[in-house]
Motif scaffolding. Structure first.
Motif, mmCIF file in Angstrom:
data_model
loop_
_atom_site.group_PDB
_atom_site.id
_atom_site.type_symbol
_atom_site.label_atom_id
_atom_site.label_comp_id
_atom_site.label_asym_id
_atom_site.label_seq_id
_atom_site.Cartn_x
_atom_site.Cartn_y
_atom_site.Cartn_z
ATOM 1 N N ASP A 1 3.199 10.344 10.539
ATOM 2 C CA ASP A 1 4.380 10.028 9.733
ATOM 3 C C ASP A 1 5.665 10.373 10.468
ATOM 4 O OD1 ASP A 1 3.167 8.957 7.593
ATOM 5 O OD2 ASP A 1 3.676 10.540 6.161
ATOM 6 N N TYR A 2 5.647 11.491 11.212
ATOM 7 C CA TYR A 2 6.915 11.894 11.814
ATOM 8 C C TYR A 2 7.365 10.940 12.908
ATOM 9 C CZ TYR A 2 3.917 14.460 15.167
ATOM 10 O OH TYR A 2 2.967 14.827 16.075
ATOM 11 N N GLN B 1 16.464 17.275 15.402
ATOM 12 C CA GLN B 1 16.076 16.085 14.660
ATOM 13 C C GLN B 1 17.237 15.487 13.869
ATOM 14 O OE1 GLN B 1 12.082 16.081 13.006
ATOM 15 N NE2 GLN B 1 11.709 18.141 13.753
ATOM 16 N N MET C 1 4.795 16.051 6.406
ATOM 17 C CA MET C 1 4.434 15.246 7.573
ATOM 18 C C MET C 1 5.617 14.522 8.211
ATOM 19 S SD MET C 1 1.199 15.766 7.619
ATOM 20 C CE MET C 1 0.675 14.549 8.818
ATOM 21 N N THR C 2 6.788 14.527 7.566
ATOM 22 C CA THR C 2 7.839 13.644 8.066
ATOM 23 C C THR C 2 8.701 14.259 9.156
ATOM 24 O OG1 THR C 2 9.012 14.251 6.070
ATOM 25 C CG2 THR C 2 8.240 12.003 6.229
ATOM 26 N N LEU C 3 8.698 15.582 9.270
ATOM 27 C CA LEU C 3 9.512 16.179 10.326
ATOM 28 C C LEU C 3 8.604 16.533 11.495
ATOM 29 C CD1 LEU C 3 11.710 18.454 8.055
ATOM 30 C CD2 LEU C 3 12.350 16.287 9.122
ATOM 31 N N ASN C 4 9.115 16.308 12.694
ATOM 32 C CA ASN C 4 8.316 16.595 13.885
ATOM 33 C C ASN C 4 8.118 18.104 14.026
ATOM 34 O OD1 ASN C 4 7.308 16.886 16.538
ATOM 35 N ND2 ASN C 4 8.188 14.919 17.082
ATOM 36 N N PRO C 5 6.851 18.552 14.063
ATOM 37 C CA PRO C 5 6.583 19.991 14.029
ATOM 38 C C PRO C 5 7.074 20.755 15.259
ATOM 39 C CG PRO C 5 4.566 18.748 14.449
ATOM 40 C CD PRO C 5 5.614 17.754 14.058
ATOM 41 N N ASN D 1 4.566 16.485 21.675
ATOM 42 C CA ASN D 1 3.353 16.836 20.946
ATOM 43 C C ASN D 1 2.099 16.737 21.800
ATOM 44 O OD1 ASN D 1 3.597 17.461 17.889
ATOM 45 N ND2 ASN D 1 5.190 15.974 18.331
ATOM 46 N N MET E 1 15.309 5.655 4.905
ATOM 47 C CA MET E 1 14.106 5.795 4.097
ATOM 48 C C MET E 1 13.711 7.269 4.023
ATOM 49 S SD MET E 1 10.652 3.532 4.275
ATOM 50 C CE MET E 1 9.204 3.888 3.285
ATOM 51 N N HIS F 1 8.073 24.158 10.116
ATOM 52 C CA HIS F 1 7.063 24.982 9.445
ATOM 53 C C HIS F 1 7.671 26.226 8.790
ATOM 54 C CE1 HIS F 1 7.297 27.172 13.267
ATOM 55 N NE2 HIS F 1 6.847 28.208 12.600
ATOM 56 N N ALA G 1 12.325 5.302 11.736
ATOM 57 C CA ALA G 1 13.142 4.961 10.566
ATOM 58 C C ALA G 1 14.564 5.503 10.712
ATOM 59 C CB ALA G 1 12.505 5.496 9.290
ATOM 60 N N LYS G 2 14.735 6.519 11.568
ATOM 61 C CA LYS G 2 16.074 7.059 11.789
ATOM 62 C C LYS G 2 16.876 6.180 12.739
ATOM 63 C CE LYS G 2 14.916 11.257 13.174
ATOM 64 N NZ LYS G 2 14.964 12.713 13.464
ATOM 65 N N LEU H 1 9.910 20.078 17.062
ATOM 66 C CA LEU H 1 11.348 19.982 17.328
ATOM 67 C C LEU H 1 12.124 20.727 16.256
ATOM 68 C CD1 LEU H 1 11.631 16.185 18.237
ATOM 69 C CD2 LEU H 1 11.505 18.118 19.805
ATOM 70 N N ASP I 1 5.441 12.291 1.992
ATOM 71 C CA ASP I 1 4.907 13.626 2.221
ATOM 72 C C ASP I 1 5.844 14.442 3.102
ATOM 73 O OD1 ASP I 1 3.520 15.885 2.695
ATOM 74 O OD2 ASP I 1 1.695 14.920 3.404
ATOM 75 N N HIS J 1 9.615 12.618 20.869
ATOM 76 C CA HIS J 1 8.803 12.907 19.692
ATOM 77 C C HIS J 1 7.308 12.880 19.988
ATOM 78 C CE1 HIS J 1 11.780 13.148 16.400
ATOM 79 N NE2 HIS J 1 12.545 12.615 17.338
ATOM 80 N N ALA K 1 14.840 16.039 4.890
ATOM 81 C CA ALA K 1 14.630 14.602 5.094
ATOM 82 C C ALA K 1 15.690 13.786 4.360
ATOM 83 C CB ALA K 1 13.234 14.199 4.632
ATOM 84 N N PRO L 1 5.760 25.748 18.303
ATOM 85 C CA PRO L 1 6.450 26.782 17.524
ATOM 86 C C PRO L 1 5.594 27.326 16.388
ATOM 87 C CG PRO L 1 7.390 24.603 17.125
ATOM 88 C CD PRO L 1 6.476 24.477 18.293
ATOM 89 N N ARG L 2 4.585 26.555 15.952
ATOM 90 C CA ARG L 2 3.783 27.005 14.812
ATOM 91 C C ARG L 2 2.893 28.193 15.152
ATOM 92 N NH1 ARG L 2 1.766 21.077 13.816
ATOM 93 N NH2 ARG L 2 1.961 21.252 16.057
ATOM 94 N N PHE M 1 10.364 9.582 3.113
ATOM 95 C CA PHE M 1 8.925 9.367 3.013
ATOM 96 C C PHE M 1 8.308 10.239 1.929
ATOM 97 C CE2 PHE M 1 7.824 7.563 7.462
ATOM 98 C CZ PHE M 1 8.929 6.743 7.401
ATOM 99 N N PHE N 1 8.908 8.172 10.904
ATOM 100 C CA PHE N 1 10.191 8.655 10.396
ATOM 101 C C PHE N 1 11.240 8.637 11.517
ATOM 102 C CE2 PHE N 1 13.109 12.088 8.857
ATOM 103 C CZ PHE N 1 13.521 11.447 7.707
ATOM 104 N N ILE O 1 18.870 13.996 6.250
ATOM 105 C CA ILE O 1 18.845 13.098 7.407
ATOM 106 C C ILE O 1 19.155 11.669 6.958
ATOM 107 C CG2 ILE O 1 17.313 12.022 9.121
ATOM 108 C CD1 ILE O 1 16.008 14.782 9.485
#
Ligand SMILES: Nc1ncnc2c1ncn2[C@@H]1O[C@H](COP(=O)(O)OP(=O)(O)O)[C@@H](O)[C@H]1O
Ligand code: SF4
Ligand SMILES: [Mg+2]
Lengths: 323, 327
Positions: A218-219, B113, B102-106, A241, B95, B154, A225-226, B108, B99, A237, B165, A316-317, B97, A222, B168
């Protein structure tokens, strides 16, 4: 953080101890070095004196105890053949191996990442199919055969590249490096490529799988979509990852690269640890074999730790604060 | 009169899969005007998200817009090049989303963003972009935005991530926001807060919005118009108050019957019997036929979306016309 490091350290000590025992018993089981070391026409007296001098008359558990005691003081025994400390022998040859393994690893990333990225972004193109087929070859062709073929083609037939030794070296910080001379680099190309072959395939497959998986997230949608450019979506992006698994696996693989360099070093007469260990096995030079294996174990442990720490920087997690 | 912000006409988006053609969106039409909210309602799998992606130009293979037009301020989006479309995306049309996890890049940071979104459409300095990002975070009610900008996704709760989101989406004050079930994954209180805030923002800026949901009670308080989707088609379309009070289509009727608050206390929740049909190999005629209490023999003929009462559309041969007309 420090609790985490301490726990890792205790684990490491346990692993080293266990490995030392396995290695010691294993090497003992391979064969009796006396037959090789002492000339056949030596008389009984000489034989016994030599055996005693090498400490081979003692029972195994006692030999192990002595080895352990000395190892704690940084003494991994003396080579039967060279009559020099085993550690010194290995350390002399380590830079050559490290240099080769580093060149192979970075080469693999430099070649594998772009190819994998392309194959992941255009999975149905002819180019991607060729890359994937090539990666299967890279996985399955035996290293020694590829090494011989490289020599046949580029050294014997075309005469473009030298096939043995390190070439000209320069001394930096007390050790010799081929990396900094043109001649040295020319000597390194083929062995590094040979050693990198498996890893290139690995990086290609990891990268491709990572790209294909990440593109569906999804990201990524998204990010599109930006209104970001396709370039930024892919190289920021997606790329950040997939870097996580690629760095982790190639890092962990670094230990095996060093271990596998035995084959490559033998073929290209590269004077590194791998060549030393093969020679030492041939003459059952026990202290060198044991010392080599212990150093490899230490290396694996260190590499794993470094990879874990790097991983936490990239992702980072899993920052270690919480641990 | 100026052109409406968005006019979707007979949109068909199909997925060409190995198993066959999935008609995910099949003849969808609606209009959204400046400052208005359209509620797009339907069960899961009815094609709401694909409708949203079609508007954004984000339908990926094996899917494709096969026919119809999407007029944005009078301009057909389907005829734009990818590059022209990209300049609208995140800029004039945004748009949100479903969920938020899930929409933000983990990997970054939030500032990365947000700043990249600002700079994708406007040549501004990093400092200025950061200031805009901070203002946007403040606008959606995120406390100490300066600090939060330096966090990773996170480190936020689901509700906070959805606010990010939304922030943004608001960065370029878009003319249209497609909000795809943005509060479904959140708990009820946070859902209420976000709804109120978004509504206020839209009213203030004149932004038109498509609010996708499967929750009729959300639409009731928020939307001006409602479009009900079933199996890829709009089956009912009209003013939200009128449709909810006197639905024309038997499916809408059933949906309203299954909303708890509208039932008498103690009465068991009414469910629409049967299952949503598979979009592969839909039967000829009305897709709701197998579940419809009013079905008759002529329902094997495909019904078209028809204006039964002024500005009240339904895709049905036997709508609840009398009740609606009497109201
Ligand atoms: N990539 C795809 N490939 C095949 N079918 C898809 C794909 N994406 C969506 N669909 C189909 O489109 C239909 C509508 O999906 P969606 O718009 O996500 O429904 P909703 O948002 O209303 O829950 C679903 O039946 C789904 O199977
Ligand atoms: S067309 Fe017939 S089957 Fe379909 S909703 Fe109307 S009455 Fe029911
Ligand atoms: Mg959806």
């Amino acid at each position: 953080m420090s609790v985490y490091l301490l726990r890792r350290l205790i684990q490491a000590v346990g692993v080293v101890l266990a490995m030392s025992l396995i290695v010691f018993v294993g090497v003992f089981a391979i064969g009796d070095p006396v037959e090789i070391l002492i000339s056949p026409d030596a008389d009984q007296m000489e034989r016994e004196r030599a055996i005693k001098a090498l400490g081979l008359d003692l029972p195994l558990w006692q030999q192990y105890g002595i080895f352990l005691g000395k190892a704690l003081q940084g003494d991994l025994g003396r080579s039967f053949v060279f009559n020099e400390p085993a550690l010194t022998l290995i350390m002399q040859r380590m830079p050559a191996t490290l240099e080769l393994a580093l060149a192979a690893t970075f080469g693999a990333i430099l070649i594998g990442l772009p190819l994998g990225l392309y194959a992941g972004l255009r999975p149905n193109s002819v180019g991607s199919k060729a890359i994937m087929a090539g990666s299967i070859l890279g996985f399955s062709l035996p290293t020694f055969w590829v090494g011989l073929m490289l020599i046949m083609v580029f050294a014997v037939q075309l005469g473009w590249l030298p096939s043995t030794g390190r070439g000209e070296t320069v001394t930096i910080l007390g050790t010799r490096w081929s990396f900094f001379t043109m001649d040295g680099l020319a000597h390194m190309v083929m062995p590094a490529l040979n050693l990198a072959l498996f890893k290139i395939s690995l990086v290609i497959r990891l990268t491709r799988a990572g790209v294909r998986e990440t593109m569906l997230m999804d990201y990524v949608k998204f990010a599109r979509a930006k209104g970001l450019s396709p370039f930024r979506v892919t190289f920021v992006h997606v790329f950040k990852n997939i870097l996580i698994p690629v760095v982790t696996v190639t890092g962990l693989e670094f230990g095996s690269t060093i271990a596998f360099s035995v084959v490559t070093e033998s073929i290209f007469a590269w004077p590194g640890m791998g060549k030393l260990i093969i020679d030492s096995i041939n003459v059952l030079d026990r202290p060198v074999i044991v010392a080599y294996l212990m150093i490899i174990v230490l290396m694996f442990i260190t590499i794993n730790l470094i990879v874990d720490l790097t991983y936490s920087v990239l992702d980072p997690r899993v920052r270690l604060e919480g641990k | 009169m100026t052109a409406p912000t968005l006019e979707v006409r007979n949109l068909c988006t199909h997925f060409f899969t190995r198993a066959g053609v999935v008609r995910a969106v099949d003849d969808v039409s609606f209009t959204v005007r400046r400052g208005q909210v359209l509620g797009l309602v339907g069960e899961s799998g009815s094609g709401k998200t694909v409708t949203g992606f079609s508007i954004m130009g984000l339908v990926d293979a094996p899917g494709r817009i096969v026919s119809g037009s999407i007029l944005f301020q009078g301009k057909d989006l389907a005829s734009l090049s990818e590059e022209e479309m990209r300049h609208l995306r995140g800029n004039r049309i945004a748009m949100i989303f479903q969920d938020p996890m899930m929409t933000l890049n983990p990997v970054l940071r939030i500032d990365t963003q947000m700043i990249e979104t600002v700079q994708a459409h406007e040549k501004v300095s990093d400092d200025e972009a950061r200031a805009r990002a901070r203002d946007a975070l403040g606008m959606v009610g995120i406390p100490s935005p300066d600090e939060r900008l330096k966090s990773y996704p996170h480190q936020f709760s689901g509700g906070m991530r959805q606010r990010v989101a939304i922030a943004i989406a608001l960065l370029h004050r878009p003319d249209l926001i497609v909000a795809d079930e943005p509060t479904t994954a959140l708990d009820v209180t946070i859902q209420g807060q976000i709804l109120a805030e978004v509504q206020k923002l839209c009213a203030n800026t004149g932004t038109a919005m498509i609010w996708i949901t499967h929750d009729l009670s959300v639409v009731a308080g928020l939307a001006d118009d409602i479009a009900v989707m079933y199996a890829g088609k709009v089956v009912e379309y009209g003013d939200v108050g009128e449709v909810l009070d006197t639905p024309l289509h038997p499916y809408t009727h059933g949906l309203i019957g299954s909303v708890p608050s509208r039932n008498k206390r103690g009465e068991p929740l009414r469910q629409i019997p049967g299952m949503t049909p598979s979009l592969l190999n839909l039967p000829e005629g009305c897709a709701f036929r197998a579940r419809c209490p009013r079905a008759q023999t002529d329902c094997v003929q495909r019904p078209e979306l028809r204006e039964w009462l002024p500005a009240r559309f339904a895709r049905c041969h036997h709508p609840h016309r009398e009740e609606a007309a009497a109201a």
